[in-house]
Write a protein that holds these residues in place. Structure first.
Motif, mmCIF file in Angstrom:
data_model
loop_
_atom_site.group_PDB
_atom_site.id
_atom_site.type_symbol
_atom_site.label_atom_id
_atom_site.label_comp_id
_atom_site.label_asym_id
_atom_site.label_seq_id
_atom_site.Cartn_x
_atom_site.Cartn_y
_atom_site.Cartn_z
ATOM 1 N N GLY A 119 21.912 -19.371 -6.866
ATOM 2 C CA GLY A 119 21.576 -20.073 -8.093
ATOM 3 C C GLY A 119 21.472 -21.577 -7.962
ATOM 4 N N GLU A 120 21.609 -22.093 -6.728
ATOM 5 C CA GLU A 120 21.507 -23.541 -6.505
ATOM 6 C C GLU A 120 20.052 -23.928 -6.246
ATOM 7 O OE1 GLU A 120 23.959 -25.765 -6.777
ATOM 8 O OE2 GLU A 120 25.257 -24.111 -7.420
ATOM 9 N N PRO A 121 19.634 -25.139 -6.629
ATOM 10 C CA PRO A 121 18.257 -25.566 -6.384
ATOM 11 C C PRO A 121 17.940 -25.602 -4.884
ATOM 12 C CG PRO A 121 19.316 -26.991 -8.002
ATOM 13 C CD PRO A 121 20.399 -26.132 -7.416
ATOM 14 N N HIS A 177 15.268 -1.149 -11.001
ATOM 15 C CA HIS A 177 16.042 -0.408 -10.013
ATOM 16 C C HIS A 177 15.227 0.162 -8.858
ATOM 17 C CE1 HIS A 177 19.393 -0.802 -12.721
ATOM 18 N NE2 HIS A 177 18.695 -0.233 -13.692
ATOM 19 N N ARG A 178 13.915 0.044 -8.894
ATOM 20 C CA ARG A 178 13.109 0.442 -7.738
ATOM 21 C C ARG A 178 12.185 -0.705 -7.369
ATOM 22 N NH1 ARG A 178 7.789 1.265 -8.710
ATOM 23 N NH2 ARG A 178 7.106 1.913 -10.808
ATOM 24 N N GLN A 205 11.405 -9.535 -10.709
ATOM 25 C CA GLN A 205 12.186 -8.367 -11.106
ATOM 26 C C GLN A 205 13.682 -8.670 -11.080
ATOM 27 O OE1 GLN A 205 12.206 -5.141 -8.226
ATOM 28 N NE2 GLN A 205 12.111 -3.599 -9.854
ATOM 29 N N HIS A 206 14.077 -9.539 -10.150
ATOM 30 C CA HIS A 206 15.509 -9.795 -9.941
ATOM 31 C C HIS A 206 15.979 -11.174 -10.402
ATOM 32 C CE1 HIS A 206 16.218 -6.120 -7.595
ATOM 33 N NE2 HIS A 206 15.011 -6.313 -7.109
ATOM 34 N N VAL A 263 18.079 -17.581 -11.011
ATOM 35 C CA VAL A 263 19.220 -17.021 -11.722
ATOM 36 C C VAL A 263 19.052 -15.516 -11.780
ATOM 37 C CG1 VAL A 263 20.500 -17.001 -13.882
ATOM 38 C CG2 VAL A 263 19.408 -19.129 -13.094
ATOM 39 N N SER A 264 20.052 -14.787 -11.313
ATOM 40 C CA SER A 264 19.976 -13.321 -11.299
ATOM 41 C C SER A 264 19.832 -12.788 -12.714
ATOM 42 C CB SER A 264 21.222 -12.726 -10.658
ATOM 43 O OG SER A 264 21.293 -13.089 -9.294
ATOM 44 N N ARG A 265 18.990 -11.769 -12.863
ATOM 45 C CA ARG A 265 18.761 -11.162 -14.185
ATOM 46 C C ARG A 265 19.735 -10.007 -14.417
ATOM 47 N NH1 ARG A 265 13.254 -9.003 -14.973
ATOM 48 N NH2 ARG A 265 13.696 -9.325 -17.181
#
Length: 410
Positions: free
Chosen positions: A140-142, A254-255, A374-375, A408-410
């Motif tokens: 999550g860091e630049p 998930h795929r 997606q992620h 940033v993770s979704r």
């Protein structure tokens, strides 16, 4: 080149030795040629030094020449930046029978390696997972995405040429990346020869230079398009939001994405095409030549005359795109929201010299972009409205501005 009595297209009066260098700003070559087109029309003559070149500007004349008269404009022109090294060799800079044999060989080889088949798609999907693994390590860091995107694109070509991929920390791979990114230096390959055939074009030199062509085209163009595309999405979070919605609805979380998903994702397809159109990574392509004396719009283009196709003038042609100077995925959508093709889209050139890696590049762009989105959600370091999405420099290629982003993770 210039035949007695030949009626060349109009253009500015050249000076001895200098030609039109006083009317052409070398650092802003594309802008200078587009400005001259406004004065002299869609087909004009400009002298770069003592050599005349015919410039084609706008979708209609580009289609007339590169598509409708494809064979007559299929020669490869001088490209000083690489001509001393290539000497007309390799699949990009070659011409005549040598080029035809190499192109047939490359197409056949790509098919054998699974181009257009599930086996090639599996390689791209596998590389996308490696790319995601490295992107997660940014926590999550630049960071500057240039290196990771280049590694991903280059690894696809490595699987074609060497039969294997490399870890992004592999010293040999890093050395290879350095060669590609700095000097386009010659790299050896393991492809064999037909060394006992005196008429063959499959020499070590020819195949080596073709390998370099593949690495540069497969690494720099895809990675630059991805890098430019992510920056555009940072500037347009509303577009990113619509992409997330379509990805979640069609693929889920998930795929991994598959190429068969593309037909059910018209907005994503439109965004990828619009990124390529707007980014305009190769605005003037590589010069062509006429393979014989050609009559075009009442003018004579002599055999071997250099022809500069301003591909950008097709991609930004106001007669073909409603709002060409703006980033707008709607350029590739119909009123019902279905994907709509546009013949003025020439990101891969057109005609006989169209990029033979177009299918692979589109596969990489679709799978890499959808896998990332997606992620992750993209985060800019500053205000998205302040992001400049014009190129840092514009010459033979449009170079995206350096930047950093956070994922940033979704």
């Amino acid at each position: 080149m210039r035949r007695p009595g030949a009626k060349l297209p109009p253009g500015p009066m050249p000076l001895p030795f200098l030609g039109n260098l006083l009317q052409v700003e070398v650092r802003e070559l594309i802008g200078s040629l587009r400005k001259l087109s406004g004065t002299y029309g869609p087909i004009f003559t400009v002298h770069l030094g003592s050599r005349p070149c015919v410039v084609l500007s706008g979708y209609r004349v580009l289609k007339e020449a590169l598509v409708d008269r494809a064979e007559e404009f299929s020669g490869r022109g001088d490209f000083p930046a690489v001509q001393q090294w290539s000497r007309g060799n390799g699949i990009v800079y070659g011409t005549g029978e040598r080029w035809r044999q190499l192109r047939r060989f490359a197409i056949g080889t790509f098919k054998n390696f699974g181009m257009g088949k599930r086996s090639m798609e599996e390689r791209v999907r596998e590389e996308a997972q490696h790319l995601l693994q490295h992107l997660r390590q940014t926590r999550g860091e630049p960071f500057d995405p240039t290196f990771l995107l280049s590694c991903a694109g280059s690894n696809i070509i490595c699987t074609l040429v060497f039969g294997e991929r490399f870890e992004y920390t592999d010293r040999r791979f890093l050395s290879l990346m350095g060669l590609i990114n700095t000097n386009w230096k010659l790299m050896s390959s393991t492809w064999g020869q037909e060394k006992h055939n005196p008429d063959t074009h499959f020499t070590e030199d020819t195949l080596s230079k073709t390998t370099v062509n593949l690495f540069f085209a497969g690494t720099e163009t895809v990675s630059s398009t991805m890098k430019y595309g992510l920056r555009i999405l940072l500037r347009h979070p509303e577009v990113e939001a619509r992409l997330h919605e379509e990805i979640d609805r069609v693929i889920g979380r998930h795929r991994s994405p598959r190429m068969e998903d593309r037909s059910r994702m018209p907005y994503t397809d439109a965004v990828i095409h619009e990124i390529q159109r707007f980014a305009d990574i190769v605005p003037m392509g590589v010069p062509h030549t006429a393979t014989r004396d050609v009559q075009l719009r009442g003018y004579t283009i002599p055999k071997d005359m250099n022809v500069i196709p301003l591909l950008c003038t097709s991609q930004f042609d106001p007669s073909q795109f409603a709002n060409p100077e703006a980033f707008d995925p709607g350029h590739f959508l119909d009123e019902a929201g279905r994907f709509k093709r546009n013949e003025a889209f020439m990101a891969f050139s057109a005609g006989k010299r169209v990029c033979l890696g177009e299918g692979l590049a589109m596969m990489e762009l679709f799978i890499f972009l959808t896998s990332i989105l997606q992620h992750f959600q993209l985060r800019a370091e500053g205000n998205p409205a302040d992001i400049d999405i014009t190129p840092e420099s514009s010459g033979l290629g449009n170079i995206p501005r350096p930047y950093r982003l956070a994922l940033v993770s979704r």
